[in-house]
Design a protein around this motif. Structure first.
Motif, PDB file in Angstrom:
ATOM      1  N   LEU A  27      47.806  50.161  64.376  1.00 35.24           N
ATOM      2  CA  LEU A  27      49.064  49.847  65.052  1.00 35.24           C
ATOM      3  C   LEU A  27      49.832  48.726  64.365  1.00 35.24           C
ATOM      4  O   LEU A  27      51.044  48.603  64.539  1.00 35.24           O
ATOM      5  N   ALA A  28      49.153  47.920  63.567  1.00 35.39           N
ATOM      6  CA  ALA A  28      49.786  46.790  62.873  1.00 35.39           C
ATOM      7  C   ALA A  28      50.377  47.189  61.514  1.00 35.39           C
ATOM      8  O   ALA A  28      50.833  46.317  60.769  1.00 35.39           O
ATOM      9  N   GLN A  29      50.396  48.463  61.204  1.00 41.02           N
ATOM     10  CA  GLN A  29      50.934  48.899  59.919  1.00 41.02           C
ATOM     11  C   GLN A  29      52.406  48.534  59.785  1.00 41.02           C
ATOM     12  O   GLN A  29      53.179  48.649  60.742  1.00 41.02           O
ATOM     13  N   THR A  30      52.803  48.112  58.604  1.00 44.78           N
ATOM     14  CA  THR A  30      54.201  47.773  58.349  1.00 44.78           C
ATOM     15  C   THR A  30      55.056  49.021  58.164  1.00 44.78           C
ATOM     16  O   THR A  30      56.274  48.960  58.315  1.00 44.78           O
ATOM     17  N   TYR A  31      54.436  50.134  57.834  1.00 43.71           N
ATOM     18  CA  TYR A  31      55.152  51.401  57.690  1.00 43.71           C
ATOM     19  C   TYR A  31      55.539  51.880  59.087  1.00 43.71           C
ATOM     20  O   TYR A  31      54.679  52.024  59.957  1.00 43.71           O
ATOM     21  N   PRO A  32      56.814  52.143  59.337  1.00 46.94           N
ATOM     22  CA  PRO A  32      57.240  52.401  60.715  1.00 46.94           C
ATOM     23  C   PRO A  32      57.034  53.827  61.229  1.00 46.94           C
ATOM     24  O   PRO A  32      56.918  54.032  62.436  1.00 46.94           O
ATOM     25  N   ALA A  33      56.987  54.812  60.348  1.00 48.43           N
ATOM     26  CA  ALA A  33      57.031  56.207  60.790  1.00 48.43           C
ATOM     27  C   ALA A  33      55.647  56.846  60.770  1.00 48.43           C
ATOM     28  O   ALA A  33      55.305  57.609  59.875  1.00 48.43           O
ATOM     29  N   PHE A  34      54.853  56.526  61.775  1.00 45.08           N
ATOM     30  CA  PHE A  34      53.524  57.137  61.851  1.00 45.08           C
ATOM     31  C   PHE A  34      53.132  57.335  63.304  1.00 45.08           C
ATOM     32  O   PHE A  34      53.664  56.714  64.213  1.00 45.08           O
ATOM     33  N   ARG A  35      52.194  58.242  63.480  1.00 42.69           N
ATOM     34  CA  ARG A  35      51.503  58.387  64.758  1.00 42.69           C
ATOM     35  C   ARG A  35      50.036  58.601  64.457  1.00 42.69           C
ATOM     36  O   ARG A  35      49.664  58.969  63.335  1.00 42.69           O
ATOM     37  N   ILE A  36      49.209  58.347  65.440  1.00 41.79           N
ATOM     38  CA  ILE A  36      47.762  58.453  65.282  1.00 41.79           C
ATOM     39  C   ILE A  36      47.289  59.640  66.118  1.00 41.79           C
ATOM     40  O   ILE A  36      47.450  59.644  67.342  1.00 41.79           O
ATOM     41  N   LEU A  37      46.747  60.646  65.463  1.00 37.00           N
ATOM     42  CA  LEU A  37      46.146  61.786  66.156  1.00 37.00           C
ATOM     43  C   LEU A  37      44.647  61.521  66.237  1.00 37.00           C
ATOM     44  O   LEU A  37      44.005  61.283  65.213  1.00 37.00           O
ATOM     45  N   VAL A  38      44.103  61.558  67.460  1.00 39.87           N
ATOM     46  CA  VAL A  38      42.696  61.216  67.668  1.00 39.87           C
ATOM     47  C   VAL A  38      41.977  62.383  68.330  1.00 39.87           C
ATOM     48  O   VAL A  38      42.438  62.922  69.337  1.00 39.87           O
ATOM     49  N   SER A  39      40.833  62.729  67.767  1.00 37.06           N
ATOM     50  CA  SER A  39      39.968  63.741  68.359  1.00 37.06           C
ATOM     51  C   SER A  39      38.562  63.163  68.472  1.00 37.06           C
ATOM     52  O   SER A  39      38.013  62.656  67.493  1.00 37.06           O
ATOM     53  N   ASP A  40      38.009  63.233  69.669  1.00 36.74           N
ATOM     54  CA  ASP A  40      36.654  62.724  69.887  1.00 36.74           C
ATOM     55  C   ASP A  40      35.665  63.883  69.858  1.00 36.74           C
ATOM     56  O   ASP A  40      35.951  64.979  70.356  1.00 36.74           O
ATOM     57  N   ASP A  41      34.494  63.645  69.312  1.00 38.46           N
ATOM     58  CA  ASP A  41      33.493  64.691  69.125  1.00 38.46           C
ATOM     59  C   ASP A  41      32.417  64.687  70.210  1.00 38.46           C
ATOM     60  O   ASP A  41      31.280  65.068  69.962  1.00 38.46           O
TER      61      ASP A  41
END
Length: 142
Positions: A27-41
């Motif tokens: 979340l602290a990335q300086t790059y502004p255009a991202f999202r985090i896709l999370v999959s739990d196993d």
């Protein structure tokens, strides 16, 4: 320079011990255009609760991707995330994140800059890969 969207693919399994530091670094990335896709196993520790907390706190930035076949292992979990990323077609690029990683704030910015150089040299249809080095730390050396 434009900021093409990047999906960070985070596959988790019983990673509660490291997960908050990992997600905070993403979340602290300086790059502004991202999202985090999370999959739990199929975690049996606090991983699902931590993920739900972050997804509620950062809607749209953190997207929980239900795992249709929990227990299939990390490879299948990442494969599932790649499929969802491609199906949704929102990101130009994707980045893999292990649940115990802590990223430096400019990781995505540097990777995106290198991808743009590679694509300007070879065109958008040229398959490209950018990788970064690492620094191993543990509870004794932070």
């Amino acid at each position: 320079m434009s900021t093409p969207p990047i999906d960070i693919l985070l596959a988790t399994y019983n990673g509660a011990l490291f997960l908050e530091a990992q997600i905070d670094s993403l979340l602290a990335q300086t790059y502004p255009a991202f999202r985090i896709l999370v999959s739990d196993d199929g975690s049996c520790d606090d991983t699902p609760q931590i993920l739900t907390h972050y997804a509620r706190r950062y809607p749209g930035r953190i997207v929980l991707v239900p795992n249709r076949r929990p227990g299939a292992g990390a490879l299948r979990n990442f494969e599932h995330l790649m499929s969802v990323c491609l199906e949704q077609g929102q990101a130009k690029w994707f980045a893999f994140a292990d649940q115990d990683d802590v990223w430096l704030p400019d990781k995505l910015s540097l990777c995106a800059a290198h991808m743009q150089v590679l694509e300007s040299d070879g065109g958008d249809d040229l398959p490209c890969l950018v990788h970064t080095d690492l620094c191993v730390v543990d509870t004794e050396c932070q």
